[in-house]
Design an enzyme around this catalytic site. Structure first.
Site, PDB file in Angstrom:
ATOM      1  N   ASP A   1      28.794  74.300  35.029  1.00  0.00           N
ATOM      2  CA  ASP A   1      27.430  73.948  34.628  1.00  0.00           C
ATOM      3  C   ASP A   1      27.448  72.730  33.716  1.00  0.00           C
ATOM      4  OD1 ASP A   1      24.688  74.047  34.530  1.00  0.00           O
ATOM      5  OD2 ASP A   1      24.565  75.802  33.255  1.00  0.00           O
TER       6      ASP A   1
ATOM      7  N   HIS B   1      19.623  73.844  41.041  1.00  0.00           N
ATOM      8  CA  HIS B   1      20.187  73.835  39.690  1.00  0.00           C
ATOM      9  C   HIS B   1      19.278  74.574  38.731  1.00  0.00           C
ATOM     10  CE1 HIS B   1      23.596  71.760  37.797  1.00  0.00           C
ATOM     11  NE2 HIS B   1      22.893  71.750  36.684  1.00  0.00           N
TER      12      HIS B   1
ATOM     13  N   ASP C   1      16.681  71.640  37.199  1.00  0.00           N
ATOM     14  CA  ASP C   1      17.504  71.756  35.984  1.00  0.00           C
ATOM     15  C   ASP C   1      16.862  72.777  35.040  1.00  0.00           C
ATOM     16  OD1 ASP C   1      19.822  71.166  34.569  1.00  0.00           O
ATOM     17  OD2 ASP C   1      18.850  69.622  33.363  1.00  0.00           O
TER      18      ASP C   1
END
Length: 427
Positions: A157, A66, A310
């Site tokens: 997303d 991610h 992230d």
């Protein structure tokens, strides 16, 4: 970055349960990108690149699930080269790139563009495509066309798909080619003004709360749709106690479900907000200590499958401003392993920690899992799980520097990667 015909790793401890050499100290000879020998004290006469590093460990190359690279459209935050450089420094040989660029990644040409831009880098880029056109949540993209050209999953997303019929249709659509839907889970209406976690901290700071319920509602809906469609779903960056219970229940039902947690949610809680430090402003937000401990427990018992960076680069103008105006996100590719090793080293075996950032992410996106065995391609991460070090701003490879971990002391450091016949040492 060395491109050598012969590479020898000296006296390395191999962490790979797939390998007969697991937990053993060996020399490894790599020739033209292929592992040729794994022995004690390899003798070699031809020219070669050699590593001799105390306490060097190796594992199958790590993969982040991610990350955002900004290109096209947000190159001032991060471009593909700088993002892959950050990934390499963090020990990753592969990165799943989010499609939330400008324009978004939503066609075959967009997927091919990313592959071409990353083609000469030691780190593999694994693009995702948007679920809906321009992430506007009105019409599905041609996901199959993107899949045929290398898209590993589909997601809008951080834009949670709130239209139930749309996410239902997406789950049905990908079944025909065993595709994967990734969804971030936060109700955009309940969380409309959310700034930080709903708690006494948000009240004291006078900031609009982001309740765990905003995540719970979407996860409950998505799991109900998964039961209905019998498709495949990945829940990204989960952060609530009820979510964990729902996912655990779904796994007991044998639903095709997986999930990850952002590394920062494992090491920080909302008590970190002793001032208005916008580098701590992330989504999902830093939760309370009870939830942080619940996330760690869920990793240990297998409810959570992977840990992701992230990675969200943000330009300084959009961080060093009034807290309510600051954008969400922090960079994270260089600190994933240091965070989880620091947090979990006394709670989880090292091979299980590596599973979270190597084996399990590849299973989730249905990619070949590297093995440290003779005649296998060398896709390897080198690291020292015991090294104490301090994260310095001057060493950050990303263009953006939005992280609260500058000058943070970690235990465990990535030291280099081997991939595509090349070696890159990051010490």
């Amino acid at each position: 970055m060395e491109n050598m015909k012969h590479i020898i790793l000296r006296n390395v401890k191999i962490i790979d349960p797939q390998s007969i050499h697991h937990n053993k100290k060996k020399d490894i000879l790599i020739e033209n990108g292929i592992i040729k020998k794994i022995e004690n004290n390899i003798n070699f006469t031809s020219p070669f690149f050699e590593t001799k590093i105390k306490n060097l460990h190796v594992s199958p190359g790590w993969l982040d699930l991610h990350a955002r690279f900004g290109e096209p459209g947000f190159e001032y935050r991060e471009n593909i080269q700088s993002g892959l450089n950050a990934a390499a420094k963090g020990g990753f040989t592969g990165v799943v790139a989010m499609p939330s660029t400008d324009p978004p990644i939503e066609t075959k040409a967009d997927i091919l563009f990313l592959h071409k831009k990353a083609n000469n880098h030691i780190v593999d880029i694994m693009p995702t495509g948007c679920i809906t056109k321009k992430c506007k949540q009105e019409e599905l993209t041609e996901m199959y066309d993107m899949y045929l050209n290398g898209a590993v999953a589909f997601t809008d997303d951080k834009k949670t798909i709130s239209n139930t019929m749309l996410i239902n249709n997406a789950l049905e659509y990908v079944k025909d080619f065993d595709g994967l839907i990734m969804n971030s889970c936060v109700d955009p209406y309940l969380n409309q003004f959310g700034q930080i976690n709903e708690s006494i901290t948000s009240t004291k700071m006078g900031l609009s709360p982001s309740p765990e319920l905003a995540e719970d509602l979407v996860i409950s809906r998505d799991l109900s749709l998964l039961r209905y469609t019998k498709s495949k779903l990945h829940l990204s960056t989960i952060s609530s106690k009820t979510s964990l219970k729902e996912i655990k229940k779904a796994k007991h039902e044998k639903l095709n479900i997986s999930s990850d947690v952002a590394a920062y949610n494992l090491i920080l809680d909302d008590n970190a907000f002793n001032n208005f430090n916008s580098d701590l402003k992330v989504m999902p937000p830093l939760r309370d200590e009870t939830t942080r401990l619940a996330l760690i427990k869920a990793i240990i018992n297998g409810t959570i499958d992977a840990v992701s960076s992230d990675h969200t680069p943000i330009e300084i103008e959009s961080k060093k401003c009034e807290f309510k105006e600051a954008k969400f996100g922090m960079i994270g590719l260089e600190t994933v392993f240091p965070i989880i090793n620091t947090v979990l080293k006394d709670k989880l075996e090292l091979e299980k920690i590596i599973d979270l950032i190597s084996i399990n992410p590849r299973k989730i996106i249905n990619q070949k899992i590297p093995k440290i065995q003779i005649n296998e391609e060398a896709n390897i991460t080198m690291f020292d799980p015991h090294k104490a070090w301090t994260y310095k701003e001057s060493e950050i490879a990303s263009i953006s520097k939005n992280t609260p971990f500058i000058n943070y002391n970690f235990i465990g450091k990535p030291l280099g990667i081997i991939n595509k016949g090349r070696i890159l040492m990051s010490r």
